[in-house]
Scaffold this active site. Structure first.
Site, mmCIF file in Angstrom:
data_model
loop_
_atom_site.group_PDB
_atom_site.id
_atom_site.type_symbol
_atom_site.label_atom_id
_atom_site.label_comp_id
_atom_site.label_asym_id
_atom_site.label_seq_id
_atom_site.Cartn_x
_atom_site.Cartn_y
_atom_site.Cartn_z
ATOM 1 N N LYS A 1 57.241 51.988 45.258
ATOM 2 C CA LYS A 1 57.518 51.214 46.480
ATOM 3 C C LYS A 1 58.562 51.954 47.307
ATOM 4 O O LYS A 1 59.653 52.247 46.835
ATOM 5 C CB LYS A 1 58.026 49.813 46.105
ATOM 6 C CG LYS A 1 58.536 48.987 47.300
ATOM 7 C CD LYS A 1 58.962 47.567 46.883
ATOM 8 C CE LYS A 1 59.617 46.804 48.026
ATOM 9 N NZ LYS A 1 60.073 45.448 47.634
ATOM 10 N N LYS B 1 65.985 37.627 55.389
ATOM 11 C CA LYS B 1 66.903 37.427 54.264
ATOM 12 C C LYS B 1 68.255 36.932 54.770
ATOM 13 O O LYS B 1 68.617 37.209 55.917
ATOM 14 C CB LYS B 1 67.143 38.768 53.550
ATOM 15 C CG LYS B 1 66.003 39.254 52.692
ATOM 16 C CD LYS B 1 66.391 40.562 51.997
ATOM 17 C CE LYS B 1 65.240 41.102 51.159
ATOM 18 N NZ LYS B 1 64.816 40.202 50.072
ATOM 19 N N ARG C 1 54.527 44.003 47.588
ATOM 20 C CA ARG C 1 53.177 43.884 47.025
ATOM 21 C C ARG C 1 52.101 44.203 48.056
ATOM 22 O O ARG C 1 51.017 44.649 47.718
ATOM 23 C CB ARG C 1 52.999 42.477 46.421
ATOM 24 C CG ARG C 1 53.101 41.354 47.404
ATOM 25 C CD ARG C 1 53.390 40.005 46.745
ATOM 26 N NE ARG C 1 54.789 39.883 46.329
ATOM 27 C CZ ARG C 1 55.292 38.818 45.709
ATOM 28 N NH1 ARG C 1 54.513 37.793 45.422
ATOM 29 N NH2 ARG C 1 56.566 38.769 45.374
#
Ligand code: BES
Ligand code: ZN
Ligand code: ZN
Length: 501
Positions: A270, A282, A356
């Site tokens: 990643k 966030k 992902r």
């Protein structure tokens, strides 16, 4: 730092300090102190007593010597009781000696290589295993990310010199030291890439770093620009990068390219160079840590570099999808549907579950290489940090044997991995009403539902997923790893690849 071997005795050993490892069991302790006393006289007893040195783990004391010895000082380094000895104990003890040497401005550090051939408690190690491990402890513990300090602290220790007793040992030890250097330099490279701020390392510069390592050591690096990524249909990587002004990159690294006679192993890392969370932003506190959200990619680059330098007999492919995850005007939005490479679709329920989305494309693409195994590394979930903290990497996958091999390498290198279950029952958490899969699975079992998301994109190959969110990004110093990026994955994978088949 130079790594050298010298066949000589403690009396003749030339160094600014010589480290000697001491066991806490009282009988062994007494014997060891007596032996050193032969060179120093009874002063040693007084010092050991005054300093209350017992040989416990973490203890270190300096002895000034006299003309009887060539070295002006000795570090006694405690190892604790022999029933608890392990290679990790030695790695940590070496780190303590190295830090002491730094503080005392030692330039040439000697290490008296202990000989341990199966003590009564079962721990045994060959001289070369020990030397390798001790070198790791020294090289890794002296790492410091100081690029942006205008005044840098000087690296005092310029040489690590192993003091050994025989010619045969000399040869064996010399051989493993070059390996230790290569693996530790690769780990330090991964740490540098992690610790670099996001205004230095972004997709283009991460790709450039891979390229420059490839040019230096001779592995192939292919960099896809945004056009190529679009043409190939990496919908996940494009969606995540759409909120950012900096373009994405997809990096393909290859060691032993074209060698059809070798097994192919694909590593996927990643490479999110900054994760603000996207529209599902966030919280501000601690967000700067998310410059290290490319740690999986850094581990892949480091592993590729070391594998090439070591000439490992595998066809090793590294794949790094790299992007920022920001919230510009064209950023992806919750509710969006992505068409990934290979055609499967995903619903974006939370833009902060971006790792992902980009791994999905890369994992689907990995099938093209007809690999014997695929291993991905990703700072994928906060949930994994909640589950395992900073001392174990979360592992999931579809092949018990592959995972067992990784587990074993984890024990050897102390980059330990721990398997989490991927039971079918968790799957309904990522069912989508509108696409093949949804990118978040609710509050519980977050590391597992993330892995189950990835599993949807796995082709017909053996696969292990390593969630390094806790082990790559450290909030506190560990014995030979300063806080910040740890470079985790490099030592683990090099051990794994070395033992492949
Ligand atoms: N990069 C983070 C995961 C992370 C968190 C790594 C803390 C290291 C330390 C990842 O992209 C993320 O934000 N994951 C979310 C997923 C959630 C929205 C389902 C998380 O873990 O909170
Ligand atoms: Zn995220
Ligand atoms: Zn992330």
């Amino acid at each position: 730092m130079k790594l050298t071997v010298q066949t000589t005795t403690l009396r003749r050993a030339k160094a600014d300090a010589v480290a000697i490892f001491i066991t806490a069991d009282s009988s062994i302790f007494k014997h060891q102190i007596l032996e050193i006393g032969k060179h120093l006289g009874d002063r040693i007893d007084r010092i050991v007593e005054l300093e209350n040195f017992k040989g416990k783990e973490g203890e270190i004391v300096t002895l000034l010597t006299d003309k009887r010895l060539s070295t002006p000082r000795i570090f006694l380094v405690g190892l604790g009781e022999s029933k608890n000895h392990s290679l990790e104990r030695y790695r940590r003890a070496a780190a303590i000696a190295a830090k002491k040497a730094m503080a005392a401005s030692v330039r040439h550090l000697g290490v008296l290589l202990p000989s341990i051939s199966g003590d009564s408690h079962g721990f045994s190690a060959t001289p070369s295993e020990l030397a390798y491990t001790l070198a790791e402890g020294v090289l890794l513990s002296l790492y410091k990310y100081d690029k942006y300090f205008t005044e840098k602290k000087k690296q005092n220790v310029v040489e690590l010199r192993f003091i050994v007793s025989g010619k045969n040992i000399h040869k064996d030890v010399a051989k493993v030291l070059s390996r230790a250097r290569i693996v530790c330099e690769a780990t330090r490279l991964a740490r540098d890439l992690e610790n670099a701020p996001a205004n230095e390392i972004y997709p283009e510069t991460l790709a450039a770093a891979a390229k420059s390592s490839g040019e230096k050591y001779g592995f192939r690096v292919t960099i896809w620009d945004k056009n190529r990524i679009e043409q190939t249909g990496f919908g996940g990587l494009l969606a995540v990068s759409s909120g950012s002004d900096r373009p994405p990159r997809f990096v393909i690294l290859e060691h032993n390219a074209g060698r059809n006679d070798l097994d192919t192993i694909v590593l996927v890392g990643k490479g999110v160079t900054f994760d603000a969370g996207g529209i599902s932003i966030k919280p501000a506190s601690g967000m700067s840590e998310m410059k290290m959200d490319m740690s999986g990619g850094a581990a892949v680059i480091g592993t590729m570099e070391a594998a090439t330098r070591l000439g490992l007999p595998v066809h090793l492919v590294g794949l790094i999808p790299s992007t920022e995850n920001l919230l510009g005007g064209s950023a992806m939005k919750p509710g969006d549907v992505i068409i990934h490479y290979g055609g499967k679709t995903s619903e974006v329920d939370n833009t902060d579950a971006e790792g992902r989305l980009i791994l999905a494309d890369a994992l689907a693409y990995a099938g093209k290489f007809k690999p014997k195994a695929v291993i991905d590394l990703a700072t994928l979930t906060g949930a994994c940090v909640v589950a395992l903290g900073h001392h174990a990497t979360g592992m999931m996958g579809n092949d018990k044997e592959l995972m067992a091999q990784l587990k074993k390498s984890g024990e050897t290198t102390y980059e330990r991995v721990w398997e989490l279950p991927m039971y079918d029952e968790y799957e309904k958490q990522i069912k989508s009403d509108i696409a093949d899969v949804k990118n978040v699975g609710g509050r519980w079992g977050g590391a597992i539902t993330a892995a189950l998301f990835l599993k949807k994109f796995i082709e017909n190959y053996k696969w292990a997923h390593l969630d390094i969110a806790g082990t790559a990004i450290l909030e506190e110093d560990l014995p030979y790893t300063p806080k910040g990026g740890s470079g985790v994955g490099v030592r683990l994978l090099i051990d794994f690849l070395t033992n492949w088949r």
